[in-house]
Design a protein around this motif. Structure first.
Motif, short mmCIF file in Angstrom:
data_model
loop_
_atom_site.label_atom_id
_atom_site.label_comp_id
_atom_site.label_asym_id
_atom_site.label_seq_id
_atom_site.Cartn_x
_atom_site.Cartn_y
_atom_site.Cartn_z
N MET A 1 0.72 -1.10 -0.09
CA MET A 1 -0.09 0.19 -0.06
C MET A 1 0.86 1.26 -0.03
O MET A 1 2.06 1.07 0.73
N ALA A 2 0.44 2.15 -0.89
CA ALA A 2 1.01 3.46 -0.75
C ALA A 2 0.92 4.12 0.58
O ALA A 2 0.09 3.95 1.20
N ARG A 3 1.91 4.87 0.87
CA ARG A 3 1.84 6.03 2.25
C ARG A 3 0.49 6.96 1.90
O ARG A 3 0.48 7.24 0.88
N TYR A 4 0.32 7.17 3.10
CA TYR A 4 -0.72 8.14 3.00
C TYR A 4 -0.41 9.48 2.56
O TYR A 4 0.57 9.93 3.06
N TYR A 5 -1.12 10.27 1.52
CA TYR A 5 -0.66 11.32 1.12
C TYR A 5 -1.85 12.43 0.82
O TYR A 5 -2.82 12.02 0.33
N ARG A 6 -1.95 13.40 1.80
CA ARG A 6 -3.22 14.28 1.96
C ARG A 6 -3.39 14.90 0.73
O ARG A 6 -4.70 15.55 0.30
N TYR A 7 -2.64 14.98 -0.33
CA TYR A 7 -2.74 15.76 -1.30
C TYR A 7 -3.85 15.23 -2.48
O TYR A 7 -3.98 15.50 -3.45
N ARG A 8 -3.69 13.76 -2.05
CA ARG A 8 -4.56 12.94 -3.05
C ARG A 8 -5.92 12.81 -2.70
O ARG A 8 -6.80 12.35 -3.44
N LEU A 9 -6.36 13.54 -1.48
CA LEU A 9 -7.76 13.42 -1.20
C LEU A 9 -8.54 14.35 -1.95
O LEU A 9 -8.02 15.28 -2.52
N PRO A 10 -9.85 14.40 -1.95
CA PRO A 10 -10.65 15.32 -2.60
C PRO A 10 -10.65 16.82 -1.93
O PRO A 10 -9.94 16.71 -0.81
N PRO A 11 -10.82 17.65 -2.71
CA PRO A 11 -10.58 19.06 -2.23
C PRO A 11 -11.26 19.34 -0.82
O PRO A 11 -10.56 19.98 -0.11
N ILE B 1 1.45 16.81 17.42
CA ILE B 1 2.67 16.21 16.85
C ILE B 1 2.36 15.36 15.76
O ILE B 1 3.29 15.51 14.83
N ALA B 2 1.42 14.65 15.44
CA ALA B 2 1.12 13.93 14.44
C ALA B 2 1.15 14.86 13.09
O ALA B 2 1.60 14.78 11.92
N PHE B 3 0.35 16.04 13.33
CA PHE B 3 0.25 17.20 12.21
C PHE B 3 1.85 17.78 11.84
O PHE B 3 1.96 18.03 10.67
N TYR B 4 2.51 18.08 13.10
CA TYR B 4 3.84 18.50 12.96
C TYR B 4 4.65 17.67 12.18
O TYR B 4 5.46 18.12 11.21
N LEU B 5 4.80 16.46 12.43
CA LEU B 5 5.50 15.48 11.85
C LEU B 5 4.78 14.92 10.59
O LEU B 5 5.48 14.06 9.91
N GLU B 6 3.97 15.48 9.93
CA GLU B 6 3.17 15.27 8.71
C GLU B 6 2.80 13.62 8.83
O GLU B 6 2.89 13.11 7.67
N TRP B 7 2.54 13.26 9.90
CA TRP B 7 1.80 11.74 9.79
C TRP B 7 0.32 11.73 9.39
O TRP B 7 0.04 10.91 8.80
#
Length: 62
Positions: A1-11, A55-61
């Motif tokens: 599976m690909a790593r979670y990538y927030r820019y692939r989500l719908p707008p 912390i999760a947002f800061y580390l971009e998890w």
């Protein structure tokens, strides 16, 4: 599976994540001050949860 990538989500979902990311710090500061003044079990758990989310947002998890 690909790593979670927030820019692939719908707008609309990406916008929700950005709003939550920007609101987390002020809410966390308020909760930490409240926890220091009137510590209850719920406040401690909520403060810990908010610190973890920040912390999760800061580390971009997320």
């Amino acid at each position: 599976m690909a790593r979670y990538y927030r820019y692939r989500l719908p707008p609309w979902a990406r916008h929700c994540i950005f709003v939550i990311e920007k609101c987390t710090l002020p809410i966390m500061i308020f909760q930490l001050i409240r926890t220091l003044l009137w510590p209850t079990t719920l406040d401690v758990f909520l403060a810990g949860f908010l610190v973890g989310v920040y912390i999760a947002f800061y580390l971009e998890w997320i």
